[in-house]
Motif scaffolding. Structure first.
Motif, PDB file in Angstrom:
ATOM      1  N   THR A 246      23.810 -26.001 -19.066  1.00 54.12           N
ATOM      2  CA  THR A 246      23.628 -24.674 -18.477  1.00 54.12           C
ATOM      3  C   THR A 246      24.446 -23.656 -19.264  1.00 54.12           C
ATOM      4  N   ILE A 247      23.845 -22.532 -19.582  1.00 55.45           N
ATOM      5  CA  ILE A 247      24.530 -21.464 -20.323  1.00 55.45           C
ATOM      6  C   ILE A 247      24.633 -20.250 -19.422  1.00 55.45           C
ATOM      7  N   LEU A 248      25.849 -19.756 -19.240  1.00 57.33           N
ATOM      8  CA  LEU A 248      26.052 -18.562 -18.429  1.00 57.33           C
ATOM      9  C   LEU A 248      25.776 -17.333 -19.298  1.00 57.33           C
ATOM     10  N   LEU A 249      24.893 -16.456 -18.848  1.00 57.14           N
ATOM     11  CA  LEU A 249      24.433 -15.331 -19.655  1.00 57.14           C
ATOM     12  C   LEU A 249      25.073 -14.008 -19.267  1.00 57.14           C
ATOM     13  N   ASN A 250      25.366 -13.823 -17.978  1.00 58.16           N
ATOM     14  CA  ASN A 250      25.875 -12.528 -17.514  1.00 58.16           C
ATOM     15  C   ASN A 250      27.134 -12.744 -16.681  1.00 58.16           C
ATOM     16  N   PRO A 251      28.316 -12.535 -17.260  1.00 59.18           N
ATOM     17  CA  PRO A 251      29.560 -12.794 -16.530  1.00 59.18           C
ATOM     18  C   PRO A 251      29.824 -11.800 -15.405  1.00 59.18           C
ATOM     19  N   TYR A 252      29.060 -10.706 -15.345  1.00 64.91           N
ATOM     20  CA  TYR A 252      29.287  -9.712 -14.299  1.00 64.91           C
ATOM     21  C   TYR A 252      28.759 -10.174 -12.934  1.00 64.91           C
ATOM     22  N   ILE A 253      27.898 -11.170 -12.925  1.00 67.92           N
ATOM     23  CA  ILE A 253      27.287 -11.601 -11.668  1.00 67.92           C
ATOM     24  C   ILE A 253      28.240 -12.525 -10.928  1.00 67.92           C
ATOM     25  N   PRO A 254      28.758 -12.140  -9.771  1.00 68.57           N
ATOM     26  CA  PRO A 254      29.637 -13.034  -9.015  1.00 68.57           C
ATOM     27  C   PRO A 254      28.820 -14.053  -8.230  1.00 68.57           C
ATOM     28  N   VAL A 255      29.372 -15.216  -8.055  1.00 68.20           N
ATOM     29  CA  VAL A 255      28.685 -16.241  -7.280  1.00 68.20           C
ATOM     30  C   VAL A 255      28.525 -15.788  -5.829  1.00 68.20           C
ATOM     31  N   GLU A 256      29.479 -14.983  -5.367  1.00 63.44           N
ATOM     32  CA  GLU A 256      29.464 -14.551  -3.971  1.00 63.44           C
ATOM     33  C   GLU A 256      28.188 -13.829  -3.574  1.00 63.44           C
ATOM     34  N   ILE A 257      27.550 -13.150  -4.541  1.00 61.61           N
ATOM     35  CA  ILE A 257      26.381 -12.342  -4.196  1.00 61.61           C
ATOM     36  C   ILE A 257      25.255 -13.199  -3.643  1.00 61.61           C
ATOM     37  N   PHE A 258      25.211 -14.477  -4.046  1.00 62.33           N
ATOM     38  CA  PHE A 258      24.131 -15.348  -3.607  1.00 62.33           C
ATOM     39  C   PHE A 258      24.435 -16.068  -2.305  1.00 62.33           C
ATOM     40  N   TRP A 389      22.018  -7.869 -22.055  1.00 57.33           N
ATOM     41  CA  TRP A 389      22.034  -9.117 -21.294  1.00 57.33           C
ATOM     42  C   TRP A 389      23.189  -9.159 -20.308  1.00 57.33           C
ATOM     43  N   GLU A 390      24.325  -8.626 -20.692  1.00 55.51           N
ATOM     44  CA  GLU A 390      25.489  -8.593 -19.802  1.00 55.51           C
ATOM     45  C   GLU A 390      25.502  -7.253 -19.085  1.00 55.51           C
ATOM     46  N   ILE A 391      24.849  -7.234 -17.932  1.00 56.37           N
ATOM     47  CA  ILE A 391      24.627  -6.017 -17.159  1.00 56.37           C
ATOM     48  C   ILE A 391      25.409  -6.117 -15.854  1.00 56.37           C
ATOM     49  N   GLU A 392      26.031  -5.024 -15.453  1.00 53.12           N
ATOM     50  CA  GLU A 392      26.774  -5.026 -14.192  1.00 53.12           C
ATOM     51  C   GLU A 392      25.824  -5.318 -13.031  1.00 53.12           C
ATOM     52  N   THR A 393      26.382  -5.937 -12.027  1.00 53.58           N
ATOM     53  CA  THR A 393      25.566  -6.453 -10.922  1.00 53.58           C
ATOM     54  C   THR A 393      24.690  -5.387 -10.295  1.00 53.58           C
ATOM     55  N   GLN A 394      25.243  -4.202 -10.069  1.00 51.21           N
ATOM     56  CA  GLN A 394      24.483  -3.175  -9.362  1.00 51.21           C
ATOM     57  C   GLN A 394      23.282  -2.678 -10.153  1.00 51.21           C
ATOM     58  N   HIS A 395      23.266  -2.965 -11.442  1.00 44.98           N
ATOM     59  CA  HIS A 395      22.140  -2.530 -12.270  1.00 44.98           C
ATOM     60  C   HIS A 395      21.108  -3.640 -12.473  1.00 44.98           C
ATOM     61  N   THR A 396      21.307  -4.770 -11.817  1.00 46.22           N
ATOM     62  CA  THR A 396      20.335  -5.863 -11.892  1.00 46.22           C
ATOM     63  C   THR A 396      19.478  -5.856 -10.627  1.00 46.22           C
ATOM     64  N   SER A 397      18.536  -6.764 -10.604  1.00 46.11           N
ATOM     65  CA  SER A 397      17.660  -6.875  -9.427  1.00 46.11           C
ATOM     66  C   SER A 397      18.268  -7.755  -8.337  1.00 46.11           C
TER      67      SER A 397
END
Length: 659
Positions: A246-258, A389-397
């Motif tokens: 597994t390759i982590l692509l976006n470090p801005y995404i916290p696990v907590e959001i899921f 690719w490394e986009i802040e969480t609020q700017h993702t879907s």
């Protein structure tokens, strides 16, 4: 114009006069150069206390205590990973000698103290420790080493302490990686920024615990138990398992959001995803909870207690089988595959819902034949840290996806709860109805039929009150069907009795209403009681289920009221007949009197007519005599006329008499 004296040397080096070859300025330059050389050497030693395990052709070098050596005994070149990749098994030496920096003399004490201090700056560096000899391989290999060959397992913890915001997190990561697989090590390194940014400790097992892939659930179980042994305020709340591919692509995404929102989904302890093969447990968050201990223990023990079960994907198939059981199913949520197990995809393709997009959390290379090549391609992309690719969480879907997902889960839960409440209410209603029928018609059943009903009645009552089954919709519906099947003979007897009872009620209502309708002249005070009893009986008949005693009572009350009314009507009818008879007699007397009066009037009239006729006769006779006398006198003179007149008189007299 005055020319400005521009010196290439700093001002503090330009002061003083030059005296021969060894001037003050040149001496200072030499000293500065020597100091820089010493500092550079010292810093290089401080920051490189370990030898490099390997160097990549692309220029990436990772400090790692692993040194590739031939295994003592064999190299398993034919091992097959879960995804079909053939890899080797290596003997790795984590020795203090291989990681010690050679320093001696007066710098050694300073060097060692600074190394200890700086080691906390780079959590990816192993501290020199005792010699650890472990047999390792990439996770998923069919390991030749057996648990009995383990001398001292390697369990590595990389703990950043806290997130960039200074908060101590309650989420940790864990993985297993065996052997000298450079691609997997690079993939693991993609988590570094993510873990530091959010404060996620990373647990890495570099030694097999059980044979084959069963090390995975065993290692997670050990971590969960380790956390549960801590005080609640200090333990992790969730563990995120990540496969080594597994390759982590976006470090801005916290696990907590899921993770499941609290408190609405505090009973959700596991989030999984599925692909076309079923369950994919490459990446999944699991709660540190006793439930997780039971699940992981069941996975490990699965092949021993169900040895005949076909486990195509081994531990993953065992986990999928168990998650279909209600005990574990009710505390598990099936998340979108792209959240945790997104597969590779490109923007020049038509992306499927499960394929990774720019800004996504990670990409998983499950079941890929040329895995190393594909992972290398994506690793090069991830290691560039591209802003698209490394986009802040609020700017993702993800925020909208997560909100929509848990909203749907809430709706599903509400729907299931409604179905459960409805099923429980129907079950209690059927239970009460059947108990009532057993009381009314149980004596009509045979002994086996009565025993079957009572047995299923007890089972249903237990299911409805037991903590294990009170919210099990499928179980409740199943037991209700079995209860209804057992009660079928009872219901048939009840139907027969109900038909008889229905006919009695119908006859009573029809008779009463017919009586009221045929006596519409009755006052309301006389018909109100009957109408009230009729309404009560109709209402009881329309209600389901029937209450036999109440219906019988209503029928009897209606019949009693009807009988009373009929009694009153009979008295009224007798009185009416008496009145009619009196009226008839009075009418007869009146008619008789009228006839008598008419006869008397007729007799009187006849008598008067007779008197009149007689009077007229007398008068005629008198006139005749007078005429006779007169005729005699004129007889001679008027004989011819008199004869004629006489005839005329006689004719008139005759007509008068006839009249």
């Amino acid at each position: 114009m005055l020319e400005r004296n521009i010196s290439p040397l700093p001002a503090w080096l330009g002061h003083g006069r030059s005296v021969g070859l060894v001037s003050n300025g040149r001496l200072k330059i030499v000293l500065l150069a020597l100091v820089c050389i010493v500092l550079g050497y010292t810093v290089a030693n401080l920051l490189s206390p370990q030898e490099y395990a390997f160097n990549f052709d692309d220029g990436l070098s990772l400090p790692n205590p692993i040194q590739k050596q031939p295994s003592q005994g064999h190299i398993s070149n034919g091992a097959i990973t879960e995804s079909g990749v053939h890899e080797g098994t290596y003997k790795v030496n984590h020795s203090a000698e291989s990681t010690e920096t050679k320093s001696s003399g007066k710098f050694k004490g300073l060097h060692d103290s600074i190394v200890d201090k700086l080691s906390s700056w780079d959590p990816w560096r192993e501290k020199p420790a005792s010699t650890l000899n472990t047999t390792t391989s990439s996770y998923g290999d069919v390991l030749d080493a057996q648990p009995g060959n383990i001398t001292q397992p390697t369990d590595q913890l990389i703990d950043p302490g806290s997130s960039f915001a200074g908060e101590r997190q309650r989420i940790g990561k864990c993985t297993v990686i065996f052997g000298d697989n450079r691609v997997y090590e690079r993939a693991l390194r993609t988590h570094e920024t993510h873990n530091k940014m959010h404060g996620y400790p990373l647990h890495i097992l570099r030694q097999n615990i059980l044979e084959d892939v069963w090390t995975k659930p065993a290692y997670i179980l050990s971590l969960v138990l380790r956390e549960l042994a801590k005080p609640e305020a200090e333990r992790l709340q969730w563990l995120l398992w990540v496969d080594a591919d597994t390759i982590l692509l976006n470090p801005y995404i916290p696990v907590e959001i899921f993770l499941p929102p609290s408190p609405a989904f505090d009973d959700v302890h596991l989030m999984v995803s599925h692909d076309w093969n079923g369950l994919n447990n490459g990446v999944f968050p699991i709660r540190v909870h006793r439930w997780s201990v039971e699940l992981l223990s069941a996975i490990i023990a699965f092949r021993h207690y169900l040895p005949d079960e076909n486990l195509v994907f081994r531990d993953q198939s065992a986990m999928g089988f168990l998650l279909r059981q209600r005990k574990f199913k009710t505390h598990t949520v099936d998340a979108p595959q792209r959240w945790f197990n997104a597969y590779q995809g490109e923007h020049n393709e038509t992306l499927a819902p499960f394929q990774v997009r720019r800004g996504d959390f990670l990409v998983h290379f499950a079941g890929v034949g040329d895995r190393n090549e594909r992972m290398t391609y994506w690793l090069e992309r991830a290691e560039q840290h591209l802003p698209d690719w490394e986009i802040e969480t609020q700017h993702t879907s993800y925020p909208s996806e997560v909100q929509e997902f848990w909203g749907e889960q809430g709706g599903i839960r509400a729907s299931l709860q409604y179905k459960l409440d409805t099923a429980r209410a129907e079950a209690y209603e059927i239970l009460d109805q059947t108990k009532g029928r057993m009381k009314d018609y149980g004596e009509r059943l045979t002994d086996p039929e009565r025993e079957a009903v009572r047995k299923q009645e007890q089972v249903l009552e237990v299911v409805l009150i037991s903590e294990d089954t009170e919210d099990d919709l499928e179980r409740i519906e199943q037991v209700v069907k079995e209860y209804e099947t057992a009660a079928r003979p009872l219901n048939e007897q009840a139907e027969k009795a109900n038909k008889i009872l229905m006919k009695e009620a119908h006859d009573a209502v029809f008779s009463a209403e017919n009586t009221v309708l045929s006596h519409s002249d009755l006052p309301d005070s006389e018909t109100s009681l009957i109408q009230e009893k009729v309404d009560i009986l109709k209402e009881l008949i329309l209600q389901q289920p029937w209450h036999k005693e109440e219906v019988h009572t209503a029928i009897e009350e209606l019949r009693t009221a009807h009988t009373q009314l009929n009694g009153k009507l009979d008295k009224l009818e007798a009185l009416r007949k008496e009145v009619e008879e009196v009226e008839r007699m009075q009418e007869l007397a009146r008619k008789t009197k009228e006839e008598d009066e008419k006869k008397a009037a007729d007799a009187k009239k006849l008598e008067e007519e007779q008197k009149k006729v007689k009077q007229e006769e007398d008068e005629g006779k008198a006139r005749a005599k007078d005429e006779e006398k007169k005729a005699k006198l004129d007889e001679e003179a008027k004989k011819a006329v008199e004869d004629e007149l006489f005839k005329d008189e006689m004719r008139k007299a005759s007509e008068a008499i006839d009249a």
